[in-house]
Design a protein around this motif. Sequence first.
Motif, PDB file in Angstrom:
ATOM      1  N   ARG A   1      -3.100   3.178  -2.068  1.00 43.88           N
ATOM      2  CA  ARG A   1      -4.522   2.882  -1.902  1.00 43.88           C
ATOM      3  C   ARG A   1      -4.829   2.614  -0.446  1.00 43.88           C
ATOM      4  O   ARG A   1      -4.076   1.935   0.254  1.00 43.88           O
ATOM      5  CB  ARG A   1      -4.890   1.618  -2.721  1.00 43.88           C
ATOM      6  CG  ARG A   1      -4.801   1.791  -4.209  1.00 43.88           C
ATOM      7  CD  ARG A   1      -5.891   2.681  -4.757  1.00 43.88           C
ATOM      8  NE  ARG A   1      -7.200   2.098  -4.638  1.00 43.88           N
ATOM      9  CZ  ARG A   1      -7.897   1.605  -5.678  1.00 43.88           C
ATOM     10  NH1 ARG A   1      -7.365   1.602  -6.874  1.00 43.88           N
ATOM     11  NH2 ARG A   1      -9.105   1.129  -5.494  1.00 43.88           N
ATOM     12  N   ARG A   2      -5.977   3.148  -0.015  1.00 43.60           N
ATOM     13  CA  ARG A   2      -6.405   2.942   1.358  1.00 43.60           C
ATOM     14  C   ARG A   2      -7.025   1.561   1.545  1.00 43.60           C
ATOM     15  O   ARG A   2      -6.889   0.915   2.569  1.00 43.60           O
ATOM     16  CB  ARG A   2      -7.452   4.016   1.725  1.00 43.60           C
ATOM     17  CG  ARG A   2      -7.257   4.648   3.084  1.00 43.60           C
ATOM     18  CD  ARG A   2      -8.174   5.852   3.300  1.00 43.60           C
ATOM     19  NE  ARG A   2      -9.453   5.806   2.636  1.00 43.60           N
ATOM     20  CZ  ARG A   2     -10.603   5.441   3.223  1.00 43.60           C
ATOM     21  NH1 ARG A   2     -10.614   5.022   4.458  1.00 43.60           N
ATOM     22  NH2 ARG A   2     -11.730   5.467   2.548  1.00 43.60           N
ATOM     23  N   GLU A   3      -7.743   1.114   0.508  1.00 44.36           N
ATOM     24  CA  GLU A   3      -8.476  -0.146   0.634  1.00 44.36           C
ATOM     25  C   GLU A   3      -7.515  -1.328   0.669  1.00 44.36           C
ATOM     26  O   GLU A   3      -6.425  -1.277   0.115  1.00 44.36           O
ATOM     27  CB  GLU A   3      -9.433  -0.329  -0.553  1.00 44.36           C
ATOM     28  CG  GLU A   3     -10.400   0.819  -0.777  1.00 44.36           C
ATOM     29  CD  GLU A   3      -9.852   1.864  -1.720  1.00 44.36           C
ATOM     30  OE1 GLU A   3      -8.622   1.903  -1.932  1.00 44.36           O
ATOM     31  OE2 GLU A   3     -10.649   2.648  -2.261  1.00 44.36           O
ATOM     32  N   ARG A   4      -7.972  -2.399   1.283  1.00 40.34           N
ATOM     33  CA  ARG A   4      -7.126  -3.586   1.395  1.00 40.34           C
ATOM     34  C   ARG A   4      -7.241  -4.438   0.125  1.00 40.34           C
ATOM     35  O   ARG A   4      -8.345  -4.794  -0.299  1.00 40.34           O
ATOM     36  CB  ARG A   4      -7.567  -4.404   2.611  1.00 40.34           C
ATOM     37  CG  ARG A   4      -6.590  -5.531   2.973  1.00 40.34           C
ATOM     38  CD  ARG A   4      -6.902  -6.027   4.368  1.00 40.34           C
ATOM     39  NE  ARG A   4      -8.255  -6.596   4.422  1.00 40.34           N
ATOM     40  CZ  ARG A   4      -8.524  -7.881   4.292  1.00 40.34           C
ATOM     41  NH1 ARG A   4      -7.545  -8.734   4.092  1.00 40.34           N
ATOM     42  NH2 ARG A   4      -9.755  -8.322   4.366  1.00 40.34           N
TER      43      ARG A   4
ATOM     44  N   PRO B   1       0.807  -1.224   0.000  1.00 40.37           N
ATOM     45  CA  PRO B   1       0.000   0.000   0.000  1.00 40.37           C
ATOM     46  C   PRO B   1       0.840   1.273   0.000  1.00 40.37           C
ATOM     47  O   PRO B   1       0.389   2.317  -0.469  1.00 40.37           O
ATOM     48  CB  PRO B   1      -0.848  -0.095   1.275  1.00 40.37           C
ATOM     49  CG  PRO B   1      -0.274  -1.209   2.065  1.00 40.37           C
ATOM     50  CD  PRO B   1       0.516  -2.079   1.153  1.00 40.37           C
TER      51      PRO B   1
END
Lengths: 108, 252
Positions: free
Chosen positions: B199-202, B194
């Motif tokens: 990106r914040r999402e996993r 990340p």
Amino acid sequence: MAVEYRRPGQTLPGHPSSDSLADILERVLDKGIIIAGDIRVNLLDIELPTVKIRLLVVSVDKAQEMGIDWWRNDPMFNARAEELESENRQLRQRLREIEGSSDEEESR
Amino acid sequence: MSETGQYLFAVTRGLPSDALASVHGFQGEDVRILPCGDLQAVVCTVDLAEFGEDALRANLEDLRWVEQVARTHDDVVRAVAAAAEAAPMRLVTIYADDEGVRRRLEEVRDDLVAALDRVTGRAEWGVKVYVRPDDAPDAPRPRETSGVAYLQSKRAAATARRTADEDAESVARELHEALSGATVASRVLAPQDPRLSGRRERMIHNGSYLVPFERADEFQATATLLGSSRPDLIIEIQGPWPPYSFAVLETG
């Protein structure tokens, strides 16, 4: 909509790719053919402020296996290269001995 | 330029001579086609003051330099792959001269031909799957009145997260299997760091798929269908790309 399409910049004349750096680096650093050049690039874990990049290493031994030995005529590299060759030969022999003996054990 | 080398971008065959008209190499140098038997090496001249061993060691620590080189490399590889089957090189494969390039490619010629055969008429597609972050942030909890209540709510939250994780992973597996139908080969990769993707999402799935040109629509339709059944996931499809993951040498 749960699906997003991201078409990378197509190969239009003078139209550079607008892909994210992450995607490009993933392709050109982690993928692609690993083929040793004449310039040796060291394997490093480089800590950049926000990024960790892994690079290819080509050892003297592997390079020689692949026929790259331009340093042979270079006095600065000569002596060390011969030492490494000899060391690798010994290690390979030792490995063969070890693998040979473990094969025997398994077949009992 | 004082001492120079030859930077190898990709190996190809049957590339028309005008395919590289729209791209350039480094420092304004032209990208050239170097014939190597029935194969072609796509190269450009580079200054060893920038691309020699010592210089590289320093330059590869500079993300701005890496980015610029990576983008140029990718642009050239794209131009080749758009016109003929291509085996892209990893970044910074450099030879002393044309003869060095020829000699090396001759040594691995059979493997290169096999790699090119494998990717002829096919493109690489990337599929990344993320878990969409919860829309509702953790609801403000009333102050726990006891240690037990506190631990119970913690455990419940952990269980919910684990269930969501397993659920997402089984979907990713399902997606991967379904997508593999229209492909001739696939690779599952580690999720992107990340810190690199920003990106914040996993990310729960990161796959590369080798798809015949004529099945590209089918591939995309499959991904869309799967994605629309799971609004809690973000499915990102990228392509078509040059076959970085698949034009690899099987031996050596």
